[in-house]
Design a protein around this motif. Structure first.
Motif, PDB file in Angstrom:
ATOM      1  N   ASN A 455      42.585  41.255  48.585  1.00  0.00           N
ATOM      2  CA  ASN A 455      42.737  41.951  49.863  1.00  0.00           C
ATOM      3  C   ASN A 455      42.110  43.331  49.773  1.00  0.00           C
ATOM      4  N   ASN A 456      41.821  43.920  50.900  1.00  0.00           N
ATOM      5  CA  ASN A 456      41.277  45.273  50.903  1.00  0.00           C
ATOM      6  C   ASN A 456      42.299  46.256  50.364  1.00  0.00           C
ATOM      7  N   PRO A 457      41.889  47.228  49.572  1.00  0.00           N
ATOM      8  CA  PRO A 457      42.835  48.209  49.029  1.00  0.00           C
ATOM      9  C   PRO A 457      43.383  49.116  50.129  1.00  0.00           C
ATOM     10  N   MET A 503      36.698  42.092  47.598  1.00  0.00           N
ATOM     11  CA  MET A 503      36.658  41.959  49.059  1.00  0.00           C
ATOM     12  C   MET A 503      35.867  43.094  49.697  1.00  0.00           C
ATOM     13  N   SER A 504      35.995  44.302  49.148  1.00  0.00           N
ATOM     14  CA  SER A 504      35.229  45.415  49.712  1.00  0.00           C
ATOM     15  C   SER A 504      33.745  45.249  49.397  1.00  0.00           C
ATOM     16  N   TYR A 505      33.430  44.608  48.260  1.00  0.00           N
ATOM     17  CA  TYR A 505      32.038  44.285  47.943  1.00  0.00           C
ATOM     18  C   TYR A 505      31.473  43.299  48.979  1.00  0.00           C
ATOM     19  N   ARG A 508      30.738  45.097  52.145  1.00  0.00           N
ATOM     20  CA  ARG A 508      29.497  45.863  52.075  1.00  0.00           C
ATOM     21  C   ARG A 508      28.277  44.950  52.231  1.00  0.00           C
ATOM     22  N   CYS A 509      28.369  43.749  51.645  1.00  0.00           N
ATOM     23  CA  CYS A 509      27.276  42.776  51.798  1.00  0.00           C
ATOM     24  C   CYS A 509      27.050  42.464  53.277  1.00  0.00           C
ATOM     25  N   SER A 510      28.128  42.241  54.003  1.00  0.00           N
ATOM     26  CA  SER A 510      28.031  41.923  55.431  1.00  0.00           C
ATOM     27  C   SER A 510      27.422  43.085  56.207  1.00  0.00           C
TER      28      SER A 510
END
Length: 538
Positions: A455-457, A503-505, A508-510
């Motif tokens: 999950n996102n931090p 998930m944050s990676y 960022r890809c999106s």
């Protein structure tokens, strides 16, 4: 934390245990800076041995028909000769320096990076082609540097642009075999001197060069204690580590240099020398893992990069990018063989070797994909036997590109899921042991304990800077108590450091690729988590 504002970027503390004491950068950084910037001090400085360890990387590889009875890709294959299982996991050697040595390597990496950037800036094509281990701003208005996501997108965009109007284009990928461990010392020394505008290395630079090429090391496993029940070395001597921490006020495997030397004299600890050799049994290579290793790898291939730009980019309009030892070239289909031979010859001149097993050739063109005879840009892999495989993706910097879509590399996703499952296994074992000792204790795994992995931090918005920052972070400090002993004190500190997880990676890809399908690749993560909990809590 105002008092740390003036600390140079290369003066960074490390948290790992080593054979020399951990450092208090916040208190002593001015002293360390003055010493390390003193050329005479560095000329005479004796570097500590490195610590050597292995990073085990699980590989999903094709079977070799000559060696294996198994067919296709797998994590292990059966050998024809013995019938035994051969694992495809790769052991990557890693060497890391003592805390003070790390500061020295960081400072000289900083000096070399500044000079290296000056050389690259003399040629825009050259400046753009080397992407690894450099801070390249996202744009002229941004202080943030590009990531591998940006570099991958640039390559894929170039393919798309070159295939407009139904044009075909070829993509060649090369990988240098054992890059860091195969660098020729004479070439490296010459390039080092050239970068700093000297004919010969000054004494202080030469001492750092010698420490990188004629290095010594101890094995991390030799620092562990023997477990009598298991009959092998397992854990570190935690009681000794705690005693050193408590009485000396630093983290270290040894309480003093004398203690370290005694272990060597008594045969409790062996010191090894640089193990890398070429065919003539001459020493080659540098350790991977030092703060200076990355910039040395870049300057080593400076002439190679220049030759590619001058002979291929400017004359034949090929597109060239190198991320460390990962090379990608985009060229016309008719230039494939010429380009391959040219790159291979230039690599030989640099006294390193191309990994033929990882050299791949692709053609991207518009082909029909449905009964309505609609066309789309598609990747076609040219196999070594001349056959073609349609929709075989170009894999670059963690992404799979098929022309008509871009996905996160499947093996990266598998690694992420394995990490989740391993966390659950450990939590389950702990819960089961706890319930054995106390039958009233609930056998459970608390999702919040593993939630941060998928999950996102937790973050909050900094309204003044219009940026995201982590709410709270704890940091451990060694402080002297009323007994005159050092103890670990945990303090909560505010931090503007961006928190990050897988998930944050993906997010960022999106954002960078401007698509929304990457998160769909992780749609099964919760199912995998709950299935693993159900399985391992039995």
């Amino acid at each position: 934390m105002k008092q740390f504002d003036d600390i140079p970027d290369w003066l960074k503390s490390k948290g790992y245990l080593h054979i020399s004491p951990s450092l208090r950068i916040g208190e002593n950084w001015r002293k360390y800076k003055k010493q390390i910037e003193n050329k005479e001090f560095i000329e005479r400085y004796a570097f500590y041995p490195l610590i050597h360890a292995f990073i085990k990387e699980r590989k999903y590889k094709n079977a070799d028909p000559k060696k294996h009875t198994t067919v296709g890709k797998a994590h292990k294959h059966i050998l024809k000769t013995t019938g035994k299982t051969e694992k495809t996991a790769k052991l990557r050697p890693l060497h890391y320096a003592s805390h003070y040595d790390t500061l020295i390597y960081g400072y000289y990496a900083h000096l070399l990076n500044l000079k290296y950037k000056e050389k690259l800036s003399q040629n825009l094509e050259l400046y753009n082609c080397v992407t690894a281990y450099r801070k390249i701003p996202i744009d002229s208005n941004s202080e943030k540097g590009k990531s591998t996501i940006h570099f991958a997108k640039e390559v894929f965009d170039e393919i798309i642009n070159r295939t407009k109007n139904n044009q075909k284009v070829a993509v060649l990928t090369f990988d240098i075999k054992g890059f860091f461990s195969s660098l020729d010392h004479q070439i490296l020394k010459e390039k080092w001197a050239y970068i700093i505008d000297e004919s010969l290395l000054p004494n202080h630079h030469y001492n750092v060069f010698k420490s990188c090429t004629n290095f010594s090391y101890v094995l991390k496993d030799d620092l562990r204690k023997t477990n009598k029940k298991l009959g092998r070395k397992s854990e570190f001597d935690e009681s000794k580590l705690a005693k050193i921490r408590r009485e000396k006020g630093f983290k270290c495997f040894f309480e003093s240099n004398e203690d370290f030397r005694n272990h060597i004299k008594q045969g409790k600890l062996r010191v090894f020398k640089n193990p890398f050799r070429n065919e003539q049994k001459q020493k080659i290579g540098i350790p991977q893992g030092l703060p200076i290793s990355a910039v040395l790898a870049n300057i080593y291939l400076l002439d190679f990069d220049k030759a590619i730009i001058n002979n291929l980019t400017l004359k034949r309009k090929i597109y060239y990018r190198r991320y460390s030892d990962d090379i990608v070239i985009i060229c016309n289909v008719e230039d494939i063989e010429f380009t391959k031979k040219h790159v291979e010859n230039l690599i030989k001149e640099s006294k390193v070797e191309i990994s033929s097993a990882k050299t791949e050739t692709f053609i991207f063109e518009f082909i029909e994909f449905n009964k309505a005879k609609e066309k789309r840009l598609t990747s076609i892999k040219i196999n070594n036997d001349g056959t073609q495989t349609i929709n075989s993706p170009l894999i670059y910097l963690g992404f799979e590109f098929r022309g008509y879509n871009i996905l996160i590399k499947s093996t990266n996703l598998a690694k992420y899921y394995r990490r989740l499952i391993n966390i659950i296994k450990r939590r389950s074992k702990r819960a089961l042991k706890g319930s054995e000792k106390n039958p009233l204790q609930t056998k459970a795994i608390y999702i919040n304990q593993i939630k941060k992995l998928y999950n996102n931090p937790l973050r909050e918005l900094d309204t003044e800077k219009n940026d995201l920052k982590q709410k709270l972070r704890t940091k451990n400090f060694l402080e002297i108590n009323i007994k005159g002993e050092y103890s670990i004190i945990s303090k909560e500190i505010n931090s503007e450091r961006r928190n990050s997880n897988y998930m944050s990676y993906v997010k960022r890809c999106s954002e960078i690729f401007k698509v929304n399908h990457f998160d769909k690749q992780l749609r099964k993560r919760k199912h995998i988590v709950f299935s693993a909990i159900k399985k391992h809590l039995k």
